[in-house]
Design a protein around this motif. Structure first.
Motif, PDB file in Angstrom:
ATOM      1  N   ARG A  95       9.322   1.996  12.350  1.00  0.00           N
ATOM      2  CA  ARG A  95       8.056   1.550  12.955  1.00  0.00           C
ATOM      3  C   ARG A  95       7.422   0.616  11.947  1.00  0.00           C
ATOM      4  O   ARG A  95       7.286   0.974  10.774  1.00  0.00           O
ATOM      5  N   ILE A  96       7.024  -0.555  12.409  1.00  0.00           N
ATOM      6  CA  ILE A  96       6.415  -1.522  11.502  1.00  0.00           C
ATOM      7  C   ILE A  96       4.892  -1.364  11.586  1.00  0.00           C
ATOM      8  O   ILE A  96       4.335  -1.412  12.688  1.00  0.00           O
ATOM      9  N   VAL A  97       4.264  -1.169  10.452  1.00  0.00           N
ATOM     10  CA  VAL A  97       2.800  -1.033  10.442  1.00  0.00           C
ATOM     11  C   VAL A  97       2.224  -2.119   9.538  1.00  0.00           C
ATOM     12  O   VAL A  97       2.519  -2.165   8.342  1.00  0.00           O
ATOM     13  N   ASP A  98       1.446  -3.029  10.138  1.00  0.00           N
ATOM     14  CA  ASP A  98       0.804  -4.089   9.344  1.00  0.00           C
ATOM     15  C   ASP A  98      -0.523  -3.556   8.811  1.00  0.00           C
ATOM     16  O   ASP A  98      -1.417  -3.214   9.586  1.00  0.00           O
ATOM     17  N   THR A  99      -0.617  -3.478   7.470  1.00  0.00           N
ATOM     18  CA  THR A  99      -1.797  -2.849   6.864  1.00  0.00           C
ATOM     19  C   THR A  99      -2.873  -3.856   6.446  1.00  0.00           C
ATOM     20  O   THR A  99      -3.884  -3.452   5.870  1.00  0.00           O
ATOM     21  N   LEU A 121       5.947  -0.682   5.987  1.00  0.00           N
ATOM     22  CA  LEU A 121       4.593  -1.229   5.854  1.00  0.00           C
ATOM     23  C   LEU A 121       4.684  -2.712   5.514  1.00  0.00           C
ATOM     24  O   LEU A 121       5.456  -3.100   4.632  1.00  0.00           O
ATOM     25  N   THR A 122       3.886  -3.520   6.189  1.00  0.00           N
ATOM     26  CA  THR A 122       3.810  -4.937   5.833  1.00  0.00           C
ATOM     27  C   THR A 122       2.343  -5.295   5.647  1.00  0.00           C
ATOM     28  O   THR A 122       1.463  -4.526   6.026  1.00  0.00           O
ATOM     29  N   ALA A 123       2.103  -6.458   5.082  1.00  0.00           N
ATOM     30  CA  ALA A 123       0.746  -7.003   4.983  1.00  0.00           C
ATOM     31  C   ALA A 123       0.917  -8.460   4.590  1.00  0.00           C
ATOM     32  O   ALA A 123       1.965  -8.833   4.031  1.00  0.00           O
ATOM     33  N   THR A 124      -0.079  -9.274   4.853  1.00  0.00           N
ATOM     34  CA  THR A 124       0.018 -10.684   4.487  1.00  0.00           C
ATOM     35  C   THR A 124       0.077 -10.778   2.958  1.00  0.00           C
ATOM     36  O   THR A 124      -0.437  -9.907   2.256  1.00  0.00           O
ATOM     37  N   PRO A 125       0.703 -11.856   2.433  1.00  0.00           N
ATOM     38  CA  PRO A 125       0.754 -12.011   0.973  1.00  0.00           C
ATOM     39  C   PRO A 125      -0.641 -11.990   0.360  1.00  0.00           C
ATOM     40  O   PRO A 125      -0.845 -11.418  -0.711  1.00  0.00           O
ATOM     41  N   GLY A 162       0.809  -1.225   0.000  1.00  0.00           N
ATOM     42  CA  GLY A 162       0.000   0.000   0.000  1.00  0.00           C
ATOM     43  C   GLY A 162       0.838   1.269   0.000  1.00  0.00           C
ATOM     44  O   GLY A 162       0.298   2.369   0.105  1.00  0.00           O
ATOM     45  N   LYS A 163       2.162   1.099  -0.142  1.00  0.00           N
ATOM     46  CA  LYS A 163       3.076   2.248  -0.043  1.00  0.00           C
ATOM     47  C   LYS A 163       2.704   3.434  -0.934  1.00  0.00           C
ATOM     48  O   LYS A 163       2.714   4.566  -0.492  1.00  0.00           O
TER      49      LYS A 163
END
Ligand code: DC
Length: 225
Positions: free
Chosen positions: A200-204, A147-151, A15-16
């Motif tokens: 800072r890690i943000v899981d989206t 930013l992270t998110a599940t595959p 989502g970057k």
């Protein structure tokens, strides 16, 4: 030179791009999409019919390619050697080749230098997004977000961007492509995709665009007020 920087990293589909555009607009800042720069060099490499294994030729092509990129979050344009490649850089051919091109150290050195110049020449705060912004391009940035998110979430997001009617089969194929690109981007020797220690890690995965944007705007205000 601006001292207000948001270094925003993360894998494809996290989502970057949408987030950086919206955050920059809310803050009245500019933004730099560094992935688009790697894509523009890749476009030039493909135009020149260069073998993707020929690192020296890729490096040479990068050196002879002039990139002009806009930083206005409301309208985006990129040109390579005077040709508008804004649409062309999103083609499947460029997407398939960009990991190979961005693994070439000379390409990275050149683009990192351009990216630092863009920050140095900016009178506004800047959101700069990519894979190595917090680790390599701006290691001293006071605000770094990964930013992270599940595959699954990333594949769904990416597929719906390309085709609002994307079905499960298309989403599954997109997921395979994303994972393969992640593996190349994270496993490469030079500047692999990874969070900086002070990111800072943000899981989206479970958040809407607005929720992510709100979090980042708050972080920017906390950091720079
Ligand atoms: O964000 P994107 O999908 O447009 O990026 C395209 C590719 O460029 C991505 O697969 C990895 C590479 N890239 C990079 O190596 N370093 C960056 N700072 C940005 C992108």
């Amino acid at each position: 030179m601006t001292s207000k920087t948001l270094a925003l990293d993360g894998p494809a589909g996290s989502g970057k791009s949408s987030v950086s555009r919206a955050v920059a607009q809310r803050l009245g800042w500019v933004m730099l999409d560094t992935g688009a720069m790697y894509r523009a060099i890749t476009w030039a490499v493909l135009q020149a019919n260069i073998d993707l294994h020929d690192r020296a030729a890729i490096a040479q092509q990068a050196l002879s390619t002039t990139i002009e990129i806009t930083t206005d979050p409301r309208s985006f344009n990129i040109a390579a050697n005077g040709v508008d490649v804004t649409k062309a850089i999103r083609s499947p051919e460029v997407t398939a080749a960009v990991s190979a091109v961005s693994a070439v150290p000379e390409v990275r050195e050149l683009l990192v230098q351009l990216q630092r110049e863009a920050v140095a020449n900016s009178d506004f705060g800047i959101v700069i997004e990519g894979r190595d912004i917090g680790t390599v391009v701006l290691p001293d940035s006071r605000l770094k977000v990964f930013l992270t998110a599940t595959p699954e979430a990333r594949a769904k997001r990416r597929s719906l961007e390309v085709d609002p009617l994307a079905d499960n089969q298309m989403i599954a194929q997109t997921q395979e492509e994303l994972l393969s690109r992640d593996e190349k981007d994270s496993g490469r020797e030079h500047s692999p995709l990874k969070p900086a220690l002070d990111s800072r890690i943000v899981d989206t995965s479970e958040l809407s665009l607005e929720q992510v944007v709100d979090q980042l705007v708050i972080l920017a205000h906390e950091t720079y007020s």
